[in-house]
Design a protein around this motif. Structure first.
Motif, mmCIF file in Angstrom:
data_model
loop_
_atom_site.group_PDB
_atom_site.id
_atom_site.type_symbol
_atom_site.label_atom_id
_atom_site.label_comp_id
_atom_site.label_asym_id
_atom_site.label_seq_id
_atom_site.Cartn_x
_atom_site.Cartn_y
_atom_site.Cartn_z
ATOM 1 N N THR A 1 0.841 -1.193 0.000
ATOM 2 C CA THR A 1 0.000 0.000 0.000
ATOM 3 C C THR A 1 0.877 1.245 0.000
ATOM 4 O O THR A 1 1.836 1.335 0.777
ATOM 5 N N LYS B 1 0.319 -1.841 -6.939
ATOM 6 C CA LYS B 1 0.250 -1.353 -5.561
ATOM 7 C C LYS B 1 -1.116 -0.718 -5.307
ATOM 8 O O LYS B 1 -1.743 -0.155 -6.208
ATOM 9 N N ARG B 2 -1.531 -0.791 -4.075
ATOM 10 C CA ARG B 2 -2.740 -0.092 -3.652
ATOM 11 C C ARG B 2 -2.341 1.364 -3.381
ATOM 12 O O ARG B 2 -1.445 1.612 -2.561
ATOM 13 N N PHE C 1 -5.632 -1.467 5.885
ATOM 14 C CA PHE C 1 -4.278 -1.650 5.354
ATOM 15 C C PHE C 1 -3.347 -2.234 6.422
ATOM 16 O O PHE C 1 -3.622 -2.159 7.621
ATOM 17 N N SER D 1 3.332 -0.866 4.322
ATOM 18 C CA SER D 1 2.866 0.378 3.698
ATOM 19 C C SER D 1 3.986 1.409 3.631
ATOM 20 O O SER D 1 4.837 1.490 4.514
#
Length: 220
Positions: free
Chosen positions: A11, A109-110, A163, A168
Motif C-alpha cells: 500500500t 500497488k494499492r 491496510f 505500507s
C-alpha cells in the motif's frame, strides 16, 4: 536516498499538498494573498492584517480547523473558497509525480491519497490537476474528524481501508504527520526535500526524503 524495498510494500499512502502538488500555491495564498485581501476587505493595513492572521495561524496550526475552509470563512468573515480561486492558476504538479503514480499503479500497488485538505480545497485542485484516476480512494481527514497529526486519524484510516502498516509506504512533507504515522506502525516513511519550489530544500531531520519521484521507481 536508499532504494525502496518494493517487494515489502503493498500500500502506498500519499499526501497531496507539498508532496504531489507544489506547496507554492498554498504558501502564497495563506501567507501573501489572504492577508492582502483581508486588509482590503476589512479596511485595515497590511501590517495589521498580517499580525492578526499570524496569531490565528499559530493558535490553530496542526489542528483540524487549520485545514477547514468553513472555519476560516467564519473566523475571518471572508469568502475563503472564492478567494482561493483567485490564485488557482498557481496549482501545479511536482515534477514526475504523475510518472510515479502511473508506475506504482501499473505495478499493482494499492494507492490511496490521504490529505488534511478540506473537501473544497481537494475539489479545487482535482479540477485543475487530473489526480483522481491514479487512486483507489481520495480521503480527507475531515471525513474522520481528526487531522493526520492525531493518532485517531490512523485508527480511523485502518478501520476504513484495512491496510497493513508494516507493508505500507507513506510520503508526506510534514514531519509531525510522519512521526504520527510512525507511532502507528507505518514501516516505510519518506519526507519531501523541497515541497515549495520557491523556497529551496528543507531539513527533513530523521527522515529520508524524496528529491525526485523517478528515483523512487528503482526496483519497482
Amino acid at each position: 536516498m536508499p532504494s525502496l524495498p518494493w517487494r515489502d510494500i503493498d500500500t502506498v499512502l500519499l499526501d497531496m499538498d507539498g508532496t504531489l502538488l507544489d506547496l507554492h500555491y498554498d504558501n502564497h495564498f495563506w501567507m501573501e494573498h489572504l492577508p492582502r485581501r483581508y486588509a482590503e476587505l476589512h479596511g485595515v493595513s497590511l501590517g495589521l492584517a498580517e499580525a492578526e492572521l499570524g496569531a490565528l495561524f499559530r493558535d490553530n496550526a496542526g489542528q483540524l480547523q487549520w485545514y477547514c475552509l468553513d472555519f476560516w470563512s467564519q473566523e475571518l468573515k471572508l469568502p475563503v473558497r472564492e478567494l482561493k480561486l483567485e490564485t488557482a492558476h498557481l496549482i501545479a504538479l511536482r515534477p514526475d509525480a504523475d510518472t510515479f503514480l502511473a508506475a506504482i499503479r501499473q505495478a499493482g500497488k494499492r494507492v490511496i491519497l490521504i490529505t488534511n485538505a478540506h473537501r473544497d480545497s481537494l475539489s479545487l485542485k482535482l479540477e485543475r490537476i487530473e489526480l483522481a484516476p491514479y487512486f483507489e480512494r481520495l480521503i480527507s481527514s475531515h471525513d474522520y474528524g481528526f487531522a493526520k497529526e492525531a493518532p485517531q486519524f490512523w485508527d480511523a484510516l485502518q478501520a476504513d481501508i484495512g491496510f497493513d502498516p508494516a507493508r505500507s509506504l507513506f510520503i508526506d512533507d510534514t514531519l509531525p504527520i510522519l512521526r504520527s504515522a510512525g507511532r502507528f506502525g507505518v514501516a516505510h516513511l519518506l519526507a519531501v526535500r523541497e515541497p515549495d519550489s520557491r523556497k529551496g530544500p528543507k531539513d527533513t531531520e530523521e527522515f529520508a526524503a524524496v528529491d525526485g519521484y523517478r528515483e523512487l521507481l528503482e526496483g519497482l
